[in-house]
Design a protein around this motif. Structure first.
Motif, PDB file in Angstrom:
ATOM      1  N   GLU A 147       0.619  -1.402  -0.090  1.00 49.17           N
ATOM      2  CA  GLU A 147       0.209   0.226  -0.010  1.00 49.17           C
ATOM      3  C   GLU A 147       0.601   1.054  -0.337  1.00 49.17           C
ATOM      4  OE1 GLU A 147      -0.888  -1.801   3.451  1.00 49.17           O
ATOM      5  OE2 GLU A 147      -0.670  -3.422   2.183  1.00 49.17           O
ATOM      6  N   ARG A 148       2.047   1.081   0.550  1.00 48.49           N
ATOM      7  CA  ARG A 148       2.590   2.290   0.445  1.00 48.49           C
ATOM      8  C   ARG A 148       3.421   3.164  -1.010  1.00 48.49           C
ATOM      9  NH1 ARG A 148       7.061   3.064   5.182  1.00 48.49           N
ATOM     10  NH2 ARG A 148       6.922   5.293   4.487  1.00 48.49           N
ATOM     11  N   SER A 150       2.323   1.321  -3.480  1.00 52.24           N
ATOM     12  CA  SER A 150       0.984   1.844  -4.341  1.00 52.24           C
ATOM     13  C   SER A 150       1.031   3.484  -4.405  1.00 52.24           C
ATOM     14  CB  SER A 150      -0.611   1.490  -4.357  1.00 52.24           C
ATOM     15  OG  SER A 150      -0.282   0.229  -4.555  1.00 52.24           O
ATOM     16  N   ALA A 151       0.877   4.500  -3.178  1.00 52.28           N
ATOM     17  CA  ALA A 151       0.739   5.512  -2.484  1.00 52.28           C
ATOM     18  C   ALA A 151       2.524   6.546  -3.125  1.00 52.28           C
ATOM     19  CB  ALA A 151       0.536   5.673  -0.873  1.00 52.28           C
ATOM     20  N   GLY A 177      -1.779  -6.751  -6.203  1.00 54.56           N
ATOM     21  CA  GLY A 177      -2.906  -6.000  -6.686  1.00 54.56           C
ATOM     22  C   GLY A 177      -3.114  -6.162  -8.028  1.00 54.56           C
TER      23      GLY A 177
END
Length: 327
Positions: A147-148, A150-151, A177
């Motif tokens: 998630e980090r 992707s951000a 993902g």
């Protein structure tokens, strides 16, 4: 004069300096699985003809299934082959690499005219035209949640995520993902499957970025025998699970040896471990006296990295580590 890039796997240089034969040496300077995937029968045709489009598609589909990804998978001549292509994906500008890390990323970018800076923290990559993160990192095993990353992708022009050591730690991978359109995920086949000599890796991407990677890789980036071997290995979950368990057990065994030698664990993966020793160069020389070759780094006088040995060579390593404890 071209600057020599610093790498593990330089046993030839050790033998020139210290003597011995390849059979006497235990080369732990790389992070390659010492238990290679058993080679399947290879059809004679694989040696005799160029890989067909259907063969390449079969390899890509096998890798996509193994990595649980919906992104397009482009076979490459090792992850290194993809690293050499990356600088040509955009007009050179400002690149940032989270380091310290595998030095080929920065070297390949600089060779193609990029202005490269090394940064310590993920947030410092923001705003770069091209950013590189190795996850898990080599040599310290630093990890970032998908998630980090992707951000982070939303804050840079192009993000390269090198997952060459992610096979034993699939939860860290960005591949399952939704891979953003400005992200390239690199995967190595040879490290986890212990077949580095095949020179096989993959680039995962989407859209026009995937088209560009495939165009630059060319029609035959990998060999027919490599395709046959990889398709078997990538579709063998039992071997994969057993190997992860065995590597994890071996890493714990190596950590225990290092503790007895007075070394502190810096980090690593099940394929390699990096420690802080009082004097890395002295520790390397002590191990070398017992024909065990390790990896030290020009940016640290304490860090020393070891891969795992074959099952039959643990005694040699134990003797060498015992000597290191006494120095």
């Amino acid at each position: 004069m071209t600057k020599t890039r610093d790498h593990g796997g330089n046993l030839d240089a050790a033998m020139v300096r210290l003597g011995g034969t390849p059979g006497e040496w235990l080369d732990l300077s790389t992070g390659i699985n010492p238990m290679p995937y058993p080679l399947p029968p290879i059809p004679p045709e694989s040696w005799a003809v160029l890989p067909r489009g259907t063969d390449m598609a079969r390899l890509s589909d096998s890798a996509a299934a193994a990595y649980a990804t919906s992104a397009r998978v482009i076979p490459m001549a090792g992850a290194q082959g993809a690293i050499q292509i990356v600088p040509w994906l955009r007009t050179p500008g400002r690149a940032a690499v989270q380091g310290p890390t595998y030095n080929e990323h920065a070297a390949a970018l600089r060779a193609c005219g990029w202005q490269v800076s090394e940064v310590a923290h993920l947030e410092a990559l923001s705003g770069a035209d091209l950013a590189v993160v190795v996850n898990p990192n080599n040599p310290d095993g630093r990890r970032h949640a998908p998630e980090r990353l992707s951000a982070l992708a939303a804050t840079v022009g192009l993000l390269i995520v090198d997952e060459s050591f992610a096979d034993p730690d699939p939860d860290v991978s960005l591949a399952p993902g939704e891979v953003p359109d400005n992200v390239v995920v690199l995967r190595s086949f040879g490290k986890f499957y212990g077949l580095a000599g095949l020179r096989l890796g993959f680039a995962l991407a989407n859209g026009t970025l995937a088209d560009r990677l495939a165009e630059m890789a060319g029609p035959w980036p990998v060999s027919g025998p490599a395709i046959e071997i990889a398709c078997h290995a990538l579709a063998d979950p039992d071997w994969q699970a057993q190997t992860i368990a065995k590597l994890t057990e071996g890493a714990a065994r190596l950590d225990a040896m290092a503790r007895r030698a007075g070394w502190d664990l810096v980090g690593g993966t099940p394929l390699f471990r990096t420690y802080a020793a009082p004097d890395a160069a002295a520790a390397q020389n002590t191990l070398a006296g017992h024909r065990v070759w390790s990896r030290i780094f020009p940016y640290s006088d304490r860090w020393i990295r070891l891969g795992l040995p074959q099952d039959t060579r643990w005694r040699q390593l134990d003797t060498a580590m015992e000597a290191a404890r006494c120095t």
